[in-house]
Design a protein around this motif. Structure first.
Motif, short mmCIF file in Angstrom:
data_model
loop_
_atom_site.label_atom_id
_atom_site.label_comp_id
_atom_site.label_asym_id
_atom_site.label_seq_id
_atom_site.Cartn_x
_atom_site.Cartn_y
_atom_site.Cartn_z
N ASN A 134 -6.71 5.11 -10.16
CA ASN A 134 -7.85 4.96 -9.27
C ASN A 134 -7.47 4.20 -8.00
O ASN A 134 -6.54 3.39 -8.00
CB ASN A 134 -8.98 4.22 -9.99
CG ASN A 134 -9.67 5.09 -11.00
OD1 ASN A 134 -10.14 6.19 -10.66
ND2 ASN A 134 -9.71 4.66 -12.24
N ASP A 135 -8.18 4.46 -6.92
CA ASP A 135 -8.03 3.68 -5.69
C ASP A 135 -8.86 2.40 -5.80
O ASP A 135 -9.91 2.38 -6.46
CB ASP A 135 -8.55 4.48 -4.49
CG ASP A 135 -7.60 5.59 -4.08
OD1 ASP A 135 -6.43 5.58 -4.53
OD2 ASP A 135 -8.02 6.46 -3.32
N THR A 136 -8.38 1.37 -5.12
CA THR A 136 -9.10 0.11 -5.12
C THR A 136 -9.20 -0.40 -3.68
O THR A 136 -8.47 0.06 -2.81
CB THR A 136 -8.38 -0.96 -5.95
OG1 THR A 136 -7.03 -1.07 -5.47
CG2 THR A 136 -8.37 -0.62 -7.42
N THR A 146 -4.99 -4.42 -3.20
CA THR A 146 -4.02 -4.50 -4.30
C THR A 146 -3.99 -5.89 -4.93
O THR A 146 -3.16 -6.14 -5.80
CB THR A 146 -2.60 -4.17 -3.79
OG1 THR A 146 -2.22 -5.17 -2.83
CG2 THR A 146 -2.52 -2.79 -3.16
N ASP A 206 0.84 -1.19 0.00
CA ASP A 206 0.00 0.00 0.00
C ASP A 206 0.88 1.25 0.00
O ASP A 206 1.99 1.24 0.54
CB ASP A 206 -0.85 0.04 1.28
CG ASP A 206 -2.01 -0.95 1.23
OD1 ASP A 206 -2.31 -1.45 0.14
OD2 ASP A 206 -2.60 -1.19 2.29
N ASN A 253 -4.66 11.48 -3.52
CA ASN A 253 -4.06 11.42 -4.86
C ASN A 253 -3.93 12.80 -5.49
O ASN A 253 -2.87 13.18 -5.99
CB ASN A 253 -4.88 10.51 -5.78
CG ASN A 253 -4.78 9.06 -5.37
OD1 ASN A 253 -3.83 8.65 -4.70
ND2 ASN A 253 -5.78 8.27 -5.74
N THR A 308 -2.13 10.14 -11.58
CA THR A 308 -2.69 9.28 -10.55
C THR A 308 -3.52 8.17 -11.18
O THR A 308 -4.00 8.30 -12.31
CB THR A 308 -3.62 10.06 -9.60
OG1 THR A 308 -4.74 10.54 -10.35
CG2 THR A 308 -2.89 11.23 -8.97
N SER A 363 -0.36 7.49 -1.78
CA SER A 363 -1.17 7.90 -2.93
C SER A 363 -0.75 7.09 -4.13
O SER A 363 0.28 6.41 -4.11
CB SER A 363 -1.00 9.40 -3.23
OG SER A 363 0.11 9.63 -4.07
N THR A 364 -1.56 7.19 -5.20
CA THR A 364 -1.22 6.49 -6.45
C THR A 364 -0.38 7.35 -7.38
O THR A 364 -0.10 6.94 -8.50
CB THR A 364 -2.51 6.08 -7.20
OG1 THR A 364 -3.21 7.27 -7.57
CG2 THR A 364 -3.41 5.20 -6.35
N ARG A 394 -14.71 6.53 -2.40
CA ARG A 394 -13.46 7.05 -2.95
C ARG A 394 -12.92 8.24 -2.17
O ARG A 394 -11.71 8.40 -2.02
CB ARG A 394 -13.72 7.45 -4.41
CG ARG A 394 -12.61 8.19 -5.10
CD ARG A 394 -11.39 7.30 -5.30
NE ARG A 394 -10.37 8.02 -6.05
CZ ARG A 394 -9.56 8.90 -5.50
NH1 ARG A 394 -9.62 9.17 -4.23
NH2 ARG A 394 -8.65 9.51 -6.26
#
Lengths: 337, 337, 337, 337
Positions: D256-258, D261, C257, D131, D254, C260-261, D282
Motif C-alpha cells: 500500500n501507499d502511505t 515513510t 521514496d 504500483n 505491491t 512504486s512499491t 490513493r
C-alpha cells in the motif's frame, strides 16, 4: 525424564533425534528402530548416545522402560503402528498425515478412546513456527477482532519427483495438508466446505500422474470466516510460506524468514535475501518446539496441542479438495466420511 | 575431539558450555573452574556431563588432556590467565576485552610469539552474527566496491548500574568495544583516528561516575574509509544493532532481528515487533559460530578468525575515544601506546 | 490573490512558476525577469499566462501591483536583490543559500529590521517534504521524548562538474547546506559546534578544486542533542535522503521514496526499486508546499516558516564545517562571524 | 489542443476537470453540463476557466468545437449518453461501469462499430496506478515468466450506506468491478470462470439488501493462470489495495501507499503509517494518467488503453460472480450473455 523410542530413522526421525537430544530438556531417546539400517545410520544414531538400536519396532513397544514413541515410518504404516503403540500404553507422536484413509485414522481415534491415559500428538510442526504462532496469538489476544478472511501462501521451491505422487497421494495430501491444518489453527475453527481451482502449470509429468501442481483453494470455516490457500509446486525464488489473517479490528500478516536482514542497494535496485530454502531450514525451530510441548503434555498429563481431531480433519479436507477438482464443484466436509 | 576447559562459570562461561555441548561437533567440555561455585552452578555444570569441576583454574592448566581453555573470568584476570595458559601450551579463547591496559595485552601477544603453535582467539562474537557477516561478505565479494562510509548503530535497551562503570572502564570499554571491532571487521581495515561527540542524556548518575551514555564516534580508517558509530545506553524500543556500509558501487545495510515477522495493521497503524531484547537473544547464534571456528582452527592448525591484534586494537581505539572526550579533539591511534 | 514576480528563470524559477500556477491557490505569477531569456524560455513562461516578461528585474520591483518576489537568480546576487526588494516593500522568497558571506546575509536581516511588515522566507524546501515533516511532527507530538541523536543521510546520485565547485563554494555550501538546515529543523535547535571527517573518495578532480566529496559531520546542538550527517557526492543506487531522530522515548526514521512499491522476487533475490532519481523527483511536492506556506504568511500576515535566521545559521554552519576540515578540529559556531 | 466537454459535475467529474487543467498538456475543458448545478458548483467550474456551463448535456454534443466528452453522469445514463456522443462524432471517455446491462454495453459497442474513427475509453483508472502498472510492466518485460497465480487484495475503509446497494448493483458491480478489470489487466487475459465464496460479516444491513460484504473470488483466466480476489467492505486500518502476480520465473508484488515513510519505534513496537485513506488519495495520480493517455489516443489516432471490451467483460464477470453466489457453483463467463 521421558524415555522416547523413535520408530523410523529417515530424515524426519533424525530431525527429532537431534531436537530431543539438544533442545528438549526432560526427555531422552533411548531406542531407535528401523528395518533398513545401514552402518552409517547406526553410527549416526549411536553418536547421540542411543543405547538400543533395533530393526524391529516391536522391540521398542515391548520395552517397559520406554514412555513414548515417535512414529516416523512410511505413511502407510503410521496408523497400524500407532494403534499398536497405544495398546502397549505408550504415548504416541505420529508424523502427518496419520493415514490417507479416514477409516484408519478413526481406528486410531478408537484406540485412544480405549486408552484415555495415552497422549497422541500429530506432527503438524508449523503450528509451532514463530511466525504462524504470532498470528494465532494476535487473534487469541483480540487484536484483530472476529476473523473474516484468512489467506495462506504456500509454495515449494522445487516440485517432487513425479513418481512420488503415487505414494504421497498427491499435492493436497503431501503438501497442502499442512496448509489445511494451518487454516484450522489460525482461525481456530473447523472447515465446512472446500472449492478448488487447480491446474498443471509447473510440470506436465505431474499431470500425467493425475495430480495438479498449482491451486487456489477456497474454504468456508465453521466460524463464518472465509479462507483461501494458494499453492505452487515451484517458486523460482524459493520456499514461500506466508499467512495473513484479516478481521473486524485489523489484520496480522507474516513475511518469509531469511538467512540475514542484509539488503544491497546498487544500480540494479534494492535487493534483500530470498526466503530460507526449504522446510528443514524454515521450520527447524518448530520441530524442537512441537517436541518440547509433546514431552510436557506426557510429563504433566495435560492435553496435547495437536490431537487426533486435527489429524482426521486435515485428511478429510484434502479428500474434499481432491473431490472438488474431480467434480468441479464446492464439496462439503460432511460429504467425506 | 578437542577437550576444552572453561575458566570462569559466570553468564558467558555458561553460554559457551551450552554452545559447545549442543552446537559444536568435535569438541567437548571436560573441565570447568570457578572460585565461587555454589551447589546450583555445580549441578548445572554436571548436567552437561562435565567430569572435572574445580575452584582453582590451575587444575585445568595442569591437566595434560585439556587441549584448549576458554578464559571467561573477570576482565582484570584475562591477561594473566591467558599468559599462563599459553605457557602451559593450551589454545586460548579469551573473552573481551583482553584487558584495559595495552601493556598487559602486549604481554599476551609476547607470550604468543614465544609459543607459535598456540592458538589465541578473542571473543568478538558479533563478527559471527548472520547479519554482520553478510555485510562483510558483500564487501569481500565486491558488491559495494571500495568502502567509503561505514555507519554502525549500537544502542542498549537499558543502562547498566552506575556502579558497574568503575569496574567496566566505561561505555567505550564495555559496550562500544564491540562496535570498534565491528568497524575494523566490516571495513577490513584498522582505525587511524577517532573523534568523539559525547553527552550524558540517559542517566545523570553515569555522568557522576565520569562516564558518558550517548555518543557519536567519528573515525578515519587506514584504508581511507570514514566510519561513524552512534551509541546510547538506553533505547526505549530495545536493543538496536544495525550496520550500513556504503561504497563506490553500492550499499549494504542490515535491520534488527525480531522474534517473528508478524505485522499488525489496525486503526493505530502498521506495527511490527521490537528488536530481540538483548545480546543473549540477539547474538546467541554467533556464540556457537565463534566457538565452532575456534575449535576448527585448533583442530586443523589454521589461523583463528579473531586474533590478538583485534584484541589490542579495540582497546586502543577505546582509550583514544576516552582521550578524545577529555581533550575535545581528534586523537590518532598512534598517540595511544 | 497574491501577485508574484519571479526574478531568475533558471531551473528553480521554472519549478516555482509551475508550482504556483497549478498547486497554489490565492497566488498568481504576473511577472518574470531574467537577463538571459531566449525564445524558448519566453514561450515557456508565456504558456503559464504570465503577462510581463522582463530582462531587468527592476521592472518587477518598480511595479506597485506586485506583492511578492521570488529571488531565483545566481547565488552571488541573492542578497543584494533581496535588500532592494525589501526596500521596495515586496515580500521576498529567496533561494538558498542567501549568500556565502555572513555579512551580506546580515545586511538582509538589517533591511528586514527596517521594514517589519515585509515577509522573508528562505528556500529550504526539505522542511516541507512529507517524510521529514513527519519526523518533526512526531518530535513535536512528544512521540520520541527528548532528542538525543539525529542522523541524516544525504547522498547525491552524481557528482557535479568539478568546475561548479568554484562557483558553489564547495559541498558544504551547495549540498550539505540543506542537511545543516534539516539538523536545525528536525531537532528544533541551533547548532553549537561542528567537527568534520572528510575525504576525496569519489572524484580526484573535486579534490584538485580544494573540496571534498565524502564527509561525516558531527555536531552538538544547542538543546544538548548530538547530530551526525553523512554525505557522498555519488551513491551508485541514486539519491539517498533519510533521517532518523532518536530520543528518550523512541525513534522515528524515514526511508527513501520510490516510484512504486513493486517488489520482484526471483532466483536472484527480492528486489525493490531504487530511490527517486534526484531532487526534482524527490522533492517536487515540497516545492509546492513551501510556496503555499509563503503565500499564506504574506496573505495572513503571519510568521514565515523559514526566516532569515535559518538562512544565516545554515551558512554559518557550512563555514564552520570548512574551517573544521582545514584545521582538523571541532569548531564552535561562535568562532564564525 | 483537444477541447473537452464534461457531462456530469459530481465528484469524479470535478476530479477530471482539475486533472485536465493542471496535469494534462494539449487538452482543455471548454464545457461542463450537469442538470443539478448549484451556485457553488458553477463558481468552482468557472474558476478553472471553463467558458460554457450547461444544464443540458446536448448543448455539448451539439457544439462542433468540442472534440471529446467525459461521461461522468449517473451509471444508468452512461450507455445512452455514450451512444449519443458517439453518433455525434465525439470521442468518449466513459466512467465505469458502462452499464449494469450487457445488452446496453453491447449497444455502445455497436455504435462504435458504426463510427470507427471515434475513440472510446472506459474509466478503469487503476490500470494507470504507479504500483499496478509496475506489476504489469514486470510481466510484460518477462520478469516473472508465464503467469500462474494472481492475487488481488481490495478492501475499502468503510462500507457504503446500505441504501446505496440498490443503486449500485451491489459489491461486485460497484467495488469489485475494478478488481475484475485488474485481474484481466495484470494477467493480460480474459476470464473464463468464476467461483465466489461470500458472506455478510461487516454489516447485517448489507445482507438485508441482498448483498454480501466479504468475498473470496476464485477465477480461471483464459491464458491458464489462476486468480483470486479478496474483498471486504471495511478494513479497520484503511484502504487496502495490493496485487501479487506469481509466475514461472518469479513474483512481483505491491504494498500500500502511505503519506510518508516515517516509522516510529518505541516501547509498543515498530509502527509505520496506515494506507492512504481512500480512492481519491490513493489513486489521484492514476486519474491524471488515464486522462493523458485518452487525450494522446484522440490526438494521435492511436488505440485507447482501455476499450469497450474491458467495459463489457468487467460487468460480465460481476454478473457471473452474482450468479455464483446465488447458485453456489462455479459459473463460466460463456453462461452470461
Amino acid at each position: 525424564m521421558l524415555k522416547i523410542g523413535i520408530i523410523g530413522a529417515g530424515r524426519i526421525g533424525k530431525v527429532h533425534l537431534e531436537s530431543i537430544t539438544y533442545h528438549v530438556p526432560n526427555a531422552t531417546v533411548t531406542a531407535v528402530a528401523d528395518p533398513f539400517l545401514n552402518e552409517e545410520t547406526r553410527a549416526y544414531i549411536a553418536s547421540f548416545g542411543v543405547e538400543n538400536i533395533y530393526t524391529d519396532y516391536h522391540a521398542i513397544l515391548d520395552d517397559p522402560s520406554v514412555d513414548a514413541v515417535l512414529v516416523c515410518s512410511s505413511t502407510d504404516t503410521h496408523a497400524a503402528i500407532s494403534v499398536e503403540a497405544i495398546e502397549a500404553g505408550k504415548h504416541v507422536f505420529c508424523e502427518k498425515p496419520v493415514d490417507h484413509s479416514l477409516a484408519k485414522i478413526q481406528a486410531v481415534a478408537d484406540a485412544l478412546e480405549r486408552r484415555p491415559g495415552v497422549k497422541f500428538q500429530v506432527g503438524f510442526n508449523r503450528r509451532f513456527d514463530h511466525n504462524f504462532a504470532a498470528v494465532r496469538k494476535a487473534y487469541d489476544d483480540g487484536k484483530i477482532g472476529e476473523a473474516h478472511i484468512l489467506k495462506i501462501t504456500s509454495r515449494d521451491p522445487e516440485p517432487p519427483n513425479p513418481a512420488y505422487i503415487k505414494v504421497s497421494g498427491g499435492m493436497f495430501l503431501d503438501m497442502t495438508i499442512h496448509d489445511f491444518d494451518m487454516a484450522c489453527f489460525l482461525t481456530n475453527s473447523d472447515v465446512e466446505e472446500v472449492y478448488v481451482n487447480a491446474a498443471v502449470l509447473v510440470d506436465p509429468a505431474i499431470g500425467e500422474q493425475g495430480d495438479v501442481d498449482t491451486a487456489i483453494i477456497s474454504m468456508k470455516m465453521a466460524n463464518g470466516a472465509l479462507a483461501v490457500i494458494d499453492n505452487s509446486r515451484r517458486a523460482a525464488y524459493g520456499y514461500d510460506q506466508r499467512a495473513e489473517l484479516f478481521g473486524s479490528k485489523g489484520m496480522v500478516a507474516t513475511a518469509n524468514d531469511t538467512l540475514s536482514t542484509a539488503v544491497l542497494s546498487n544500480a540494479e535496485g534494492v535487493t534483500g535475501e530470498k526466503p530460507l530454502f526449504f522446510f528443514l531450514e524454515r521450520y527447524m525451530g518448530s520441530f524442537s518446539e512441537e517436541m518440547r510441548q509433546f514431552v510436557a503434555a506426557c510429563e504433566n498429563d495435560t492435553p496435547v496441542p495437536v490431537g487426533i481431531h486435527a489429524g482426521f480433519q486435515s485428511v478429510q479436507i484434502a479428500l474434499a479438495a481432491k473431490k472438488s477438482v474431480q467434480e468441479r464443484r464446492p464439496v462439503k466436509l460432511s460429504e467425506i466420511q
